[in-house]
Design a protein around this motif. Structure first.
Motif, PDB file in Angstrom:
ATOM      1  N   ALA A   8       3.579  -3.493  -9.699  1.00 44.86           N
ATOM      2  CA  ALA A   8       3.588  -1.875  -9.661  1.00 44.86           C
ATOM      3  C   ALA A   8       2.866  -1.357  -9.092  1.00 44.86           C
ATOM      4  O   ALA A   8       2.483  -0.514  -8.178  1.00 44.86           O
ATOM      5  N   GLU A   9       1.889  -1.223  -9.977  1.00 44.65           N
ATOM      6  CA  GLU A   9       0.695  -0.308  -9.485  1.00 44.65           C
ATOM      7  C   GLU A   9       0.069  -0.484  -8.292  1.00 44.65           C
ATOM      8  O   GLU A   9      -0.474   0.064  -8.056  1.00 44.65           O
ATOM      9  N   SER A  10      -0.581  -2.078  -9.019  1.00 48.65           N
ATOM     10  CA  SER A  10      -1.733  -2.709  -7.512  1.00 48.65           C
ATOM     11  C   SER A  10      -1.127  -2.863  -6.457  1.00 48.65           C
ATOM     12  O   SER A  10      -1.421  -2.635  -5.223  1.00 48.65           O
ATOM     13  N   SER A  11       1.116  -2.618  -6.461  1.00 49.10           N
ATOM     14  CA  SER A  11       1.509  -2.786  -4.834  1.00 49.10           C
ATOM     15  C   SER A  11       1.304  -1.108  -4.711  1.00 49.10           C
ATOM     16  O   SER A  11       0.894  -0.993  -3.151  1.00 49.10           O
ATOM     17  N   SER A  12       1.790  -0.617  -5.218  1.00 49.64           N
ATOM     18  CA  SER A  12       1.553   1.378  -5.549  1.00 49.64           C
ATOM     19  C   SER A  12       0.490   1.503  -4.769  1.00 49.64           C
ATOM     20  O   SER A  12       0.122   2.834  -3.569  1.00 49.64           O
ATOM     21  N   ILE A  13      -0.732   0.829  -4.779  1.00 50.47           N
ATOM     22  CA  ILE A  13      -2.310   1.815  -4.331  1.00 50.47           C
ATOM     23  C   ILE A  13      -1.688   1.421  -3.138  1.00 50.47           C
ATOM     24  O   ILE A  13      -2.530   1.508  -1.861  1.00 50.47           O
ATOM     25  N   ALA A  14      -2.280  -0.284  -2.812  1.00 51.73           N
ATOM     26  CA  ALA A  14      -2.650  -1.246  -1.570  1.00 51.73           C
ATOM     27  C   ALA A  14      -0.841  -0.173  -0.918  1.00 51.73           C
ATOM     28  O   ALA A  14      -1.554  -0.059  -0.059  1.00 51.73           O
ATOM     29  N   TYR A  15      -0.481   0.153  -0.766  1.00 46.62           N
ATOM     30  CA  TYR A  15       1.071   0.583  -0.054  1.00 46.62           C
ATOM     31  C   TYR A  15       0.397   2.402   0.521  1.00 46.62           C
ATOM     32  O   TYR A  15       0.500   2.516   1.417  1.00 46.62           O
ATOM     33  N   SER A  16      -0.303   2.746  -0.649  1.00 43.46           N
ATOM     34  CA  SER A  16      -1.103   4.601  -0.541  1.00 43.46           C
ATOM     35  C   SER A  16      -1.914   3.922   0.189  1.00 43.46           C
ATOM     36  O   SER A  16      -1.924   4.933   1.073  1.00 43.46           O
ATOM     37  N   ILE A  17      -2.659   2.670   0.040  1.00 44.21           N
ATOM     38  CA  ILE A  17      -3.629   3.266   1.569  1.00 44.21           C
ATOM     39  C   ILE A  17      -3.214   1.866   2.493  1.00 44.21           C
ATOM     40  O   ILE A  17      -3.442   2.872   3.807  1.00 44.21           O
ATOM     41  N   ILE A  18      -2.211   1.989   2.944  1.00 37.30           N
ATOM     42  CA  ILE A  18      -1.720   1.478   4.352  1.00 37.30           C
ATOM     43  C   ILE A  18      -1.178   2.377   4.530  1.00 37.30           C
ATOM     44  O   ILE A  18      -1.299   3.472   6.482  1.00 37.30           O
TER      45      ILE A  18
END
Length: 66
Positions: A8-18
């Motif tokens: 979940a943390e990894s996904s939230s980082i990726a979505y934040s960058i995008i």
């Protein structure tokens, strides 16, 4: 939704960058490609200020990733 808190943390980082790239009118594919190409060769441990050059609003990123 996610199998683990790390996922979940990894996904939230990726979505934040995008989403930050989108908010700065960048081509997300170009931006991510640029980051994946350039970041592995950047000496952040020695010069942590270099990270600012890769933020979506930096002039170089704006010029290369629109």
């Amino acid at each position: 939704f996610y199998a683990s808190p790390k996922g979940a943390e990894s996904s939230s980082i990726a979505y934040s960058i995008i989403e930050t790239a989108k908010a700065n009118n960048l081509n997300v594919f170009k931006y991510l490609t640029y980051l994946f190409k350039e970041l592995p060769n950047t000496p952040f441990k020695e010069e942590s200020d270099l990270l600012e050059d890769y933020l979506p609003w930096s002039p170089e990123i704006q010029a290369n990733c629109k």
